[in-house]
Design an enzyme around this catalytic site. Structure first.
Site, PDB file in Angstrom:
ATOM      1  N   SER A   1      33.532  -8.482  41.958  1.00 29.90           N
ATOM      2  CA  SER A   1      34.891  -8.230  41.478  1.00 29.90           C
ATOM      3  C   SER A   1      35.922  -8.062  42.582  1.00 29.90           C
ATOM      4  O   SER A   1      37.112  -7.922  42.280  1.00 29.90           O
ATOM      5  CB  SER A   1      34.904  -7.007  40.567  1.00 29.90           C
ATOM      6  OG  SER A   1      34.383  -7.335  39.305  1.00 29.90           O
ATOM      7  N   TYR A   4      38.611  -1.415  32.045  1.00 30.19           N
ATOM      8  CA  TYR A   4      38.263  -2.495  32.976  1.00 30.19           C
ATOM      9  C   TYR A   4      37.498  -3.586  32.232  1.00 30.19           C
ATOM     10  O   TYR A   4      36.474  -3.320  31.597  1.00 30.19           O
ATOM     11  CB  TYR A   4      37.411  -1.924  34.096  1.00 30.19           C
ATOM     12  CG  TYR A   4      37.156  -2.855  35.247  1.00 30.19           C
ATOM     13  CD1 TYR A   4      38.079  -2.982  36.272  1.00 30.19           C
ATOM     14  CD2 TYR A   4      35.988  -3.595  35.317  1.00 30.19           C
ATOM     15  CE1 TYR A   4      37.841  -3.823  37.347  1.00 30.19           C
ATOM     16  CE2 TYR A   4      35.744  -4.438  36.379  1.00 30.19           C
ATOM     17  CZ  TYR A   4      36.667  -4.555  37.392  1.00 30.19           C
ATOM     18  OH  TYR A   4      36.423  -5.388  38.448  1.00 30.19           O
ATOM     19  N   ASN A  20      36.441  -7.972  32.482  1.00 29.06           N
ATOM     20  CA  ASN A  20      36.541  -9.300  33.087  1.00 29.06           C
ATOM     21  C   ASN A  20      37.377 -10.249  32.248  1.00 29.06           C
ATOM     22  O   ASN A  20      37.940 -11.219  32.765  1.00 29.06           O
ATOM     23  CB  ASN A  20      35.138  -9.897  33.276  1.00 29.06           C
ATOM     24  CG  ASN A  20      34.428  -9.372  34.503  1.00 29.06           C
ATOM     25  OD1 ASN A  20      34.964  -8.576  35.255  1.00 29.06           O
ATOM     26  ND2 ASN A  20      33.204  -9.815  34.697  1.00 29.06           N
ATOM     27  N   GLY A  29      32.887  -4.458  43.986  1.00 26.49           N
ATOM     28  CA  GLY A  29      32.331  -5.627  43.325  1.00 26.49           C
ATOM     29  C   GLY A  29      30.879  -5.424  42.951  1.00 26.49           C
ATOM     30  O   GLY A  29      30.129  -4.778  43.689  1.00 26.49           O
TER      31      GLY A  29
END
Length: 389
Positions: free
Chosen positions: A95, A194, A196, A338
């Site tokens: 990430s 959060y 994606n 990430g």
């Protein structure tokens, strides 16, 4: 270093780990002597070894103060070999890709091509609609900051990915549709979640506005102008991790027992602008230092990026693709974390030139060593600083 904004003008004339790291308490800093060699950072080495003991087969931290840089490694980058991780070896950044993607969007805002406060419906009609979603109320800013109420979603090739194309790649619009099958968790602008899905939508926005896919836009606008020669935003179908590389693993740890197997191969289009980037600890450091120094965005756009939504009582927060963490020795650091199949990473930089970038070559779904990673980063940044009283 070349100013990316200047080169772009001439040419036109870039999980859950993030949230966990933001939410952790800051450890106490340890005072240390200012002038040292790489092997003379005992507090950072101890923190690294503690992290690696709960993480993958190997771990490393690349850190420095703006003048000197050093790398410490524990364990191995290849199971069955004595191979310390190096700062110039390729890793999957997970990430941390989001900061590259956000930088592209903010460059487009600098150029007047994107309005951060316009609804996504203006750019991608009909994409974010249905199942409780209303694209006329979710803005570009909401997507960048994970405040649009979009449900948490992280695609996995074995669990929740849509059917791939015949060539094994994934359609970003199909990924978005899958993410939006989960109902909203809040009204737009009300809370931080959060996901994606937010950045998969932004991938499509970049392609709509520029006419190029996110991997091309990030390479041309960010990676190449900054001279990040060991950073690759792979195109769909490019599954190869360039050499030299740190090998990623799946595994489990139970006390002192552990089992490692090579990480599952996947197509980068499964993650796109939310997590597909390949880089090195050195290159990631160079990127965040250039970004925060104003070499990528205008001062106004950088200020927008650093306008954070506070996500815990400690004051740490999330801006537009950029995390802020408070340090035990005072001040703040900026960067991102990430997590992707085979790797857990994080990079932080400060305004006075200090930096720390870390990796371990495994990602756990449970008992992930987020607290140990946070301690490692804070120690590397604070070991040579006076304690904040």
């Amino acid at each position: 270093m070349t100013d990316v904004r200047s080169r772009t003008t001439l040419r036109l004339a870039a999980g859950a780990v993030c949230v966990a790291l933001l939410a952790l308490p800051v450890p106490a800093a340890q005072a240390a002597d200012a002038a040292r060699t790489a092997d003379d950072h005992p507090a950072t080495r101890a923190a690294l070894e503690t992290f690696q003991a709960k993480a993958g087969p190997g771990a490393a931290v690349h850190a420095g103060d703006g003048t000197d840089a050093w790398t410490l490694s524990a364990g191995t980058g290849t199971v069955g070999a004595d191979r310390p991780l190096q700062a110039d070896e390729h890793i999957r950044a997970g990430s941390q890709t989001k900061t590259f993607t956000a930088a592209v969007i903010l460059q487009l805002a600098d150029e007047g091509e994107v309005n951060l406060d316009s609804p996504i419906e203006d750019y991608l009609p009909g994409l974010v609609t249905g199942n409780g979603y209303d694209g006329t109320r979710i803005t570009v800013r909401h997507l960048l900051q994970h405040t649009g109420g979009v449900a948490a979603f992280a695609p996995d090739p074995l669990i929740n990915a849509p059917a791939p194309n015949p060539d094994g790649t994934y359609d970003p619009a199909a990924l978005v549709r899958m993410g939006l099958q989960l109902p909203p968790v809040a009204a737009p602008g009300e809370d931080f979640t959060y996901s994606n899905t937010n950045y998969l939508i932004l991938d499509l926005l970049i392609e709509q506005v520029t006419g190029t896919p996110v991997h091309t836009a990030a390479m041309e606008r960010i990676v190449e102008p900054l001279g990040l020669t060991r950073t690759v935003f792979p195109a769909p179908g490019d599954r190869v991790l360039p050499a030299p590389a740190v090998n990623g693993y799946h595994g489990i740890r139970v006390g002192g027992l552990y089992v490692w197997v090579p990480a599952l191969s996947f197509d980068p289009s499964l993650f796109g602008g939310s997590g597909a980037l390949i880089s090195t600890l050195e290159d990631l450091t160079a990127f965040y230092r250039a970004l925060t120094a104003g070499e990528v965005l205008s001062p106004a756009a950088l200020e927008e990026m650093r306008n954070v939504q506070v996500v815990n009582d400690a004051g740490s927060g999330y801006g537009l693709g950029l995390m802020r963490l408070d340090l035990s020795c005072g001040g703040v650091a900026w960067g991102h974390t990430g997590g992707i199949l085979g790797y857990q990473t994080a990079t932080l930089v400060t305004g006075d030139g200090r930096h720390a970038s870390a990796v371990t070559n495994a990602l756990f779904q449970v008992n992930r060593p987020d607290a140990e990673l946070r301690t490692l980063l804070d120690t590397a940044l604070c070991e040579d600083q006076p304690q904040d009283s």
